[in-house]
Design a protein around this motif. Structure first.
Motif, short mmCIF file in Angstrom:
data_model
loop_
_atom_site.label_atom_id
_atom_site.label_comp_id
_atom_site.label_asym_id
_atom_site.label_seq_id
_atom_site.Cartn_x
_atom_site.Cartn_y
_atom_site.Cartn_z
N ARG A 156 6.12 -11.11 -2.31
CA ARG A 156 4.92 -9.97 -2.15
C ARG A 156 4.86 -9.51 -0.94
O ARG A 156 4.64 -8.12 -0.82
CB ARG A 156 3.49 -10.20 -2.73
N SER A 187 7.29 -5.21 0.01
CA SER A 187 6.07 -4.36 0.11
C SER A 187 6.17 -3.18 0.77
O SER A 187 7.28 -2.93 1.61
CB SER A 187 4.91 -5.40 0.81
N ASP A 234 7.96 -1.70 -6.18
CA ASP A 234 7.38 -2.36 -7.26
C ASP A 234 7.95 -3.15 -8.15
O ASP A 234 7.69 -4.27 -8.73
CB ASP A 234 6.36 -1.20 -7.82
N ASN A 264 7.63 -7.23 -8.79
CA ASN A 264 7.17 -7.55 -9.92
C ASN A 264 8.16 -8.40 -10.69
O ASN A 264 7.76 -9.55 -11.06
CB ASN A 264 6.87 -6.56 -10.77
#
Length: 196
Positions: free
Chosen positions: A89, A93, A180, A184
Motif C-alpha cells: 500500500r 500508491s 489501485d 488491491n
C-alpha cells in the motif's frame, strides 16, 4: 579562506542528498553537475574536491536514497499487523507515484542503471533488487522457501512495474487505475496478517 573539515563533510552530505532527490526526479543524465551543484547551493568547482566523478556521486546518491527508503519501510513494517499489505500500500500508491524524488530508486532509475556503464552502479542496483527480494520473501505467506522466493520476485516486479507505468501514462485516470488495480490485487492475493 580555508574551509573546515566539518564544513566540507556537511557540503558533501548536502550534495549527496540533493543528488539522491534530483536523480530520482530527472534521471541520471537528466541533470548536469553544474545544475546539481547549484541546487545544493555550491559551486561547480567544489564538486571535484568531494567526488572522483559523476559516477562516484551517482553511486553515493543511489545508496543514500536506498538507505532512506529502507529505513522508512522498516519503520512502517515494524509497526504493522500485516507487513506485506503495509509495504504494498505504501509502495504502490499515488503518493509514491507523485513524488519520485523521495521514492524508490528502482522505480525511478532502474532503466538508467541498466544502460549505465559503471559496474559499481549496476552492482549496487543488483544488491537493491536482491535485498527487496529477500524482504518480500520473508513477508509473503507460505512455507515453501522456493515458492516464497518466486512469489517475492513476482510481487516486486508488479510493484515496480505499476509505479513505472503509472508515472509514464499522461492520463491521470488510467494512472490511478493502474495503482489501485495492482495494489488491491497484490493485497488480495498475497497479504495475510502475521499471527501473534
Amino acid at each position: 579562506m580555508k574551509v573546515s573539515k566539518e564544513t566540507v563533510e556537511q557540503n558533501r552530505e548536502r550534495v549527496i542528498d540533493t543528488a539522491a532527490k534530483l536523480f530520482r526526479e530527472r534521471g541520471i543524465d537528466g541533470i548536469g553537475l553544474a545544475d546539481l551543484m547549484k541546487a545544493a547551493g555550491l559551486t561547480h568547482g567544489a564538486f571535484y574536491r568531494q567526488f572522483k566523478s559523476k559516477d562516484d556521486l551517482v553511486v553515493q546518491a543511489v545508496k543514500r536514497a536506498y538507505d532512506d527508503m529502507s529505513a522508512d519501510l522498516a519503520r512502517r513494517i515494524a509497526a504493522s499487523d500485516d507487513p506485506l499489505q503495509t509495504l504494498v500500500r505504501h509502495y504502490v500508491s499515488d503518493d509514491h507515484r507523485d513524488d519520485p524524488g523521495h521514492g524508490c530508486s528502482l522505480a525511478a532509475l532502474a532503466g538508467d542503471a541498466a544502460r549505465h556503464d559503471d559496474p559499481a552502479l549496476r552492482a549496487f542496483f543488483g544488491n537493491i533488487v536482491s535485498n527487496y527480494i529477500a524482504l518480500l520473501t520473508r513477508l509473503v505467506p507460505g512455507g515453501d522457501p522456493v515458492a516464497k522466493r518466486s512469489t517475492a520476485i513476482a510481487v516486486l516486479a508488479e510493484m515496480i512495474g505499476s509505479v513505472v507505468l503509472s508515472r509514464a501514462v499522461p492520463d491521470p485516470t488510467l494512472s490511478g487505475e493502474i495503482i489501485d488495480t495492482v495494489s488491491n490485487d497484490l493485497v488480495k492475493r498475497h497479504s495475510t496478517p502475521i499471527s501473534a
